[in-house]
Design a protein around this motif. Structure first.
Motif, short mmCIF file in Angstrom:
data_model
loop_
_atom_site.label_atom_id
_atom_site.label_comp_id
_atom_site.label_asym_id
_atom_site.label_seq_id
_atom_site.Cartn_x
_atom_site.Cartn_y
_atom_site.Cartn_z
N ILE A 10 32.16 91.09 32.98
CA ILE A 10 32.22 91.85 34.23
C ILE A 10 31.67 93.24 33.91
O ILE A 10 32.20 93.95 33.04
CB ILE A 10 33.67 91.96 34.74
CG1 ILE A 10 34.25 90.55 34.94
CG2 ILE A 10 33.72 92.74 36.04
CD1 ILE A 10 35.75 90.54 35.08
N ARG A 75 28.58 83.78 31.28
CA ARG A 75 28.25 84.15 32.66
C ARG A 75 28.44 85.66 32.81
O ARG A 75 29.37 86.22 32.22
CB ARG A 75 29.16 83.43 33.66
CG ARG A 75 28.78 81.96 33.82
CD ARG A 75 29.90 81.13 34.40
NE ARG A 75 31.01 81.01 33.48
CZ ARG A 75 32.10 80.26 33.71
NH1 ARG A 75 32.21 79.57 34.84
NH2 ARG A 75 33.07 80.19 32.83
N LEU A 77 28.76 88.87 35.58
CA LEU A 77 28.92 89.34 36.96
C LEU A 77 28.76 90.85 36.96
O LEU A 77 29.47 91.55 36.22
CB LEU A 77 30.32 88.99 37.50
CG LEU A 77 30.78 87.54 37.36
CD1 LEU A 77 32.18 87.38 37.92
CD2 LEU A 77 29.80 86.61 38.08
N THR A 79 29.04 94.20 39.30
CA THR A 79 29.57 94.67 40.58
C THR A 79 29.38 96.18 40.69
O THR A 79 29.51 96.90 39.70
CB THR A 79 31.06 94.29 40.74
OG1 THR A 79 31.56 94.89 41.93
CG2 THR A 79 31.88 94.75 39.56
N LEU A 130 26.60 80.83 41.20
CA LEU A 130 27.31 82.12 41.22
C LEU A 130 27.03 82.88 42.52
O LEU A 130 27.91 83.56 43.05
CB LEU A 130 26.92 82.97 40.00
CG LEU A 130 27.40 82.46 38.64
CD1 LEU A 130 26.92 83.39 37.53
CD2 LEU A 130 28.93 82.35 38.61
N ALA A 134 29.82 84.09 45.01
CA ALA A 134 29.90 85.52 45.35
C ALA A 134 29.89 85.71 46.86
O ALA A 134 30.63 86.53 47.40
CB ALA A 134 28.75 86.28 44.70
N VAL A 240 35.50 90.60 42.74
CA VAL A 240 35.47 89.93 41.43
C VAL A 240 36.68 89.03 41.29
O VAL A 240 36.57 87.89 40.81
CB VAL A 240 35.39 90.96 40.28
CG1 VAL A 240 35.54 90.27 38.93
CG2 VAL A 240 34.05 91.68 40.34
N MET A 243 36.11 85.93 43.19
CA MET A 243 35.13 85.08 42.49
C MET A 243 35.76 84.35 41.32
O MET A 243 35.55 83.15 41.13
CB MET A 243 33.98 85.93 41.94
CG MET A 243 32.84 86.07 42.89
SD MET A 243 31.41 86.76 42.04
CE MET A 243 30.56 85.28 41.48
#
Ligand code: ADE
Length: 249
Positions: A10, A75, A77, A79, A130, A134, A240, A243
């Motif tokens: 993240i 993975r 992500l 934000t 994803l 999202a 998040v 998700m």
């Protein structure tokens, strides 16, 4: 550091965006690399690593390279906030990038404008699963009454092209030029396409989720300060979390 653990990364560019996420995660080890703090922990049934990338493409690329080479991340992500470019993309809306492009990449006449030399591409595609997650997560979050009143109009979720460059776009003339060159661009920010390029090179799926903090125009500076302080951290946390709750292990 990689071992056999698979982690969801993240990433956010600003402390305001990451702070609430860090407080929500179960606290774990903090590993220092290249002046960054990589926070390892658990959240919503996932092993996660959360990190502040800092602002700009090089900072995002360095951070992503470390995540993928040293932290067993499968993975990513991202934000944060972005300036709205597309018609109807308003402050408080969420844009989920289905593709990202570096708007300040121009190696012409050697390569077409925007093309990434060596890759033969200008757009880098986010992971379709994803992106779908999202979109669902952001739709759920925007529907929550808790966030109402923090935003100026009924918020919407958009999906499409997000463009990145090492420029905070805060004049109407600059944003008009961007809209002319890239009419399909929904939003502009400063990290996503760099993170996308590193994920592309490593073959790791990623998604970029951006809350619109300003319209990348002459008022952008004012809108931005207010929005990041009052809304961004709550948005990042809620989207998040929603998700991760949906994300397969
Ligand atoms: N991030 C948030 N707003 C932005 C803008 N107007 N330009 C670049 N990055 C941004």
């Amino acid at each position: 550091m990689t071992g056999s653990v698979r982690r969801v990364a993240i990433v956010a560019a600003m402390p305001e965006e990451l702070g609430a996420l860090l407080r929500a995660m179960s606290p774990g080890q903090v590993v220092q690399r290249a002046g960054r703090s990589f926070h390892l922990g658990h959240w919503c049934g996932h092993e996660v690593v959360a990190v502040l990338s800092r602002i700009g493409k090089v900072a995002a690329a360095t951070t992503t390279t470390l995540l993928l080479s040293e932290f067993g991340v499968d993975r990513v992500l991202f934000t944060g906030v972005a300036g709205g470019l597309g018609d109807g993309v308003r402050v408080g809306d969420v844009v989920v990038a289905d593709a990202l492009l570096q708007h300040d990449m121009d190696a012409s006449p050697l390569f077409p404008r925007f093309e990434l030399p060596g890759l033969g591409l200008d757009r880098l595609w986010a992971d379709a699963d994803l992106v779908k997650l999202a979109g669902q997560a952001a739709t759920e979050v925007l529907a929550e009454a808790a966030l109402h009143g923090l935003i100026e109009a009924t918020p919407r979720v958009h999906q499409g092209l997000v463009v990145s460059g090492d420029i905070f776009v805060d004049t109407t003339a600059e944003s008009a030029a961007l809209r002319l060159a890239l009419p399909e661009a929904l939003a502009v920010e400063m990290e996503g396409a760099a993170l996308a390029q590193v994920c592309h090179d490593f073959g790791v799926p990623f998604a970029v989720i951006r809350t619109i903090s300003d319209r990348a125009d002459d008022a952008a500076h004012v809108d931005f300060q207010r929005f990041v302080l009052e809304v961004a951290s709550r948005y990042s946390l809620a989207v998040v979390r929603a998700m991760l709750e949906r994300l397969p292990p």
